[in-house]
Design an enzyme around this catalytic site. Structure first.
Site, PDB file in Angstrom:
ATOM      1  N   CYS A 227       0.824  -1.205   0.000  1.00 34.08           N
ATOM      2  CA  CYS A 227       0.000   0.000   0.000  1.00 34.08           C
ATOM      3  C   CYS A 227       0.861   1.260   0.000  1.00 34.08           C
ATOM      4  O   CYS A 227       1.015   1.931   1.028  1.00 34.08           O
ATOM      5  CB  CYS A 227      -0.944   0.021   1.195  1.00 34.08           C
ATOM      6  SG  CYS A 227      -2.073   1.409   1.108  1.00 34.08           S
ATOM      7  N   CYS A 419      -4.783   2.121  -5.354  1.00 33.63           N
ATOM      8  CA  CYS A 419      -4.295   2.887  -4.220  1.00 33.63           C
ATOM      9  C   CYS A 419      -5.369   3.926  -3.850  1.00 33.63           C
ATOM     10  O   CYS A 419      -5.447   4.985  -4.467  1.00 33.63           O
ATOM     11  CB  CYS A 419      -2.989   3.574  -4.643  1.00 33.63           C
ATOM     12  SG  CYS A 419      -2.099   4.223  -3.275  1.00 33.63           S
TER      13      CYS A 419
END
Ligand SMILES: Cc1cc2nc3c(=O)[nH]c(=O)nc-3n(C[C@H](O)[C@H](O)[C@H](O)COP(=O)(O)OP(=O)(O)OC[C@H]3O[C@@H](n4cnc5c(N)ncnc54)[C@H](O)[C@@H]3O)c2cc1C
Length: 475
Positions: A227, A419
């Site tokens: 991430c 994202c």
């Protein structure tokens, strides 16, 4: 502030003022999320409809997103599967939820389920870790010393955090001396302390901002991380948390990279979002070298190029330089360097950089064709997200089945990575991209625009989709 008091504040946060929405509006938005869900489902390559009659002992190593997605798919796709999973964790963490824990919207209970919910009874579950891989002899050895043989191997060990790679810092310092890290979790123990600690940190920060303008640093390391947007998500959510109360701080975003995001339209949109908050300063190409925990000073290596005049040739040449820079702080949010687990790094399966060597399209190991990878451990240029593991799933399934049938793997992973960048409570830039560039799920929506819709989708829809669709290999 006590944990119970912090939890009480959660209800106030659940529907953010900044979104300008009533609960009724939110419910209407929820009504459209299944549409988004079905669009998402349709973008993932479909699983084969009929179970295939193939033989062979499949070993899956890992117990997180990738491993469970692979398990669900292979278990369904093979008519009489012989599958063993080596996974130490009784508890499954929905790791993206750690961000919402940090923001005070989820609790620990919201992001955990027993792994046994996802491991069928006819699968052999060895509750241990792999200590070493021996792909020349098709076997692994567990920490407990058990040797496990396989015909086909799926490596899904994820990625590990190295807090001690920052000189002066240990994992035990997180949660003390103004230091936080949303990444602090222990999959084996089923705990996500980083989320809890960071929510308390948000509130300590708010208390300090009532008496002045604290100096707050947010870091991003020079390694691939799971991430990649998380360092900035914490920056914007904490800044917005203060802003709601008319408070502010002196924010420093420090990153080893030369920009806010590698895709310029997203970087520009993030730059715009930063203007909502007082005094965010970006420090690009700043690599966190060490921390003085007691003295609250972070030391960086700042790398840069300088044009230097060469008298002999009467020209300018570019010279790479670096400075050591000390930054005092009151609060710091640390994202540590990350790597695959040692068992992978030290194995013949690793490439020169220590990551699991796989073809970036087929996810097959180039030297050991009976070995595949899924999830963060894969040494490919993109895709250290749960969303990527979801897209790895059908590729891995079809290609492994092809190898089991003596065929050549044909399915290709396109590099899909997602994202969801939280720019404030109530808005998200849904950055979706692949090896080619932007890859938005809904093509007619500009990907760089912050949207309320994605916030509600992420807070309310994604978690049930994860538990009930993704981990069951249904999307
Ligand atoms: C704070 C945070 C926010 C995130 N936000 C998002 C987001 O918004 N969207 C998104 O798509 N993704 C997000 N992610 C990333 C996502 O959680 C990961 O990309 C995903 O979990 C990767 O799956 P994985 O199976 O590769 O690794 P993991 O899910 O981490 O699982 C790895 C597993 O391997 C096991 N293991 C490790 N070593 C061994 C060994 N030697 N032997 C056996 N088992 C082993 C571990 O115990 C664990 O069970 C976020 C992650 C974090 C931490």
């Amino acid at each position: 502030m006590k944990r119970e008091e912090l939890l009480e504040q959660r209800d106030e946060l659940e529907l953010p003022d900044t979104a300008g929405l009533s609960r009724r509006d939110a419910l209407k938005l929820m009504g459209i999320s299944p549409v988004a869900a079905s669009v998402l489902a349709s973008t993932a390559p479909a699983a084969s409809a009929e179970a295939v009659d193939v033989k062979g002992k499949i070993l899956i190593v890992g117990g997180g997103s990738g491993a469970i997605m692979a398990l669900a798919r292979l278990h369904r796709a093979i008519s009489d599967p012989d599958i063993t999973i080596i996974a130490p964790n009784e508890i499954h963490l929905y790791q993206p939820g750690q961000i919402f824990m940090a923001a005070g919207l989820y609790t620990h209970e919201d992001i955990v389920k027993p792994n046994s919910d996802f491991i069928p009874d006819d699968v052999t579950w060895i509750k241990d870790e792999v200590a070493s891989f021996d792909p020349d002899n098709n076997r692994v050895t567990t920490r407990g010393g058990e040797e496990v043989a396989y015909d086909y191997l799926v490596v899904a060990t994820g990625i590990v955090c190295h807090y001690d790679a920052i000189k002066g810092l240990t994992e035990d310092d997180i949660g003390t001396h103004g230091i936080s890290s949303v990444y602090l979790n222990n999959p084996e123990a089923g705990t996500a302390k980083g989320g809890e600690i960071t929510w308390e940190w948000f509130n300590d920060l708010k208390a300090a901002a009532k008496n002045g303008k604290p100096k707050v640093i947010y870091t991003q390391p020079n390694t691939p991380i799971k991430c990649g947007g998380a360092p900035q998500k914490i920056l914007y959510l904490s800044a917005d948390y203060l802003k709601k109360e008319g408070l502010s701080a002196d924010y420093a975003f420090t990153t080893s990279f030369p920009n806010l995001f590698f895709l310029k339209p997203i970087a520009d949109a993030l730059g715009e979002a930063q203007k909502r908050y007082d005094s965010i300063t970006n420090y690009f190409s700043h690599h966190l070298e060490s921390i003085d925990v007691e003295g609250k000073v972070a030391t960086y290596i700042h790398a840069y190029d300088e044009e230097v005049y060469d008298e002999d040739f009467d020209t300018y040449e570019t010279v790479s330089k670096s400075d050591r820079i000390e930054m005092p702080y009151d609060f710091i949010h640390i994202v540590p360097p990350m790597s695959p687990p040692d068992a992978v790094v030290n194995s013949p399966l690793a490439g020169g950089d220590g990551w699991l060597e796989v073809d970036k399209y087929t996810l097959q190991h180039p030297r050991f064709p009976n070995v595949f990878g899924i999830g963060d451990v894969c040494g490919i240029p993109m895709g250290k997200t749960g969303g990527s593991a979801r897209h790895h799933g059908p590729v891995l399934q079809d290609n492994l089945l092809a190898v089991m049938q003596g065929k050549t793997p044909k399915e290709k992973f396109d590099g899909y990575t997602v994202c969801p960048l939280k720019t404030e409570y109530g808005e998200i830039i849904m950055a979706e991209f692949n090896y080619e560039g932007f890859a938005p799920t809904i093509p007619f929506l500009a990907p760089e625009k912050p949207r309320v819709m994605w916030w509600y989708f992420d807070v309310y829809m994604l978690k049930p989709m994860y538990w009930y669709l993704m981990l069951r290999g249904l999307m």
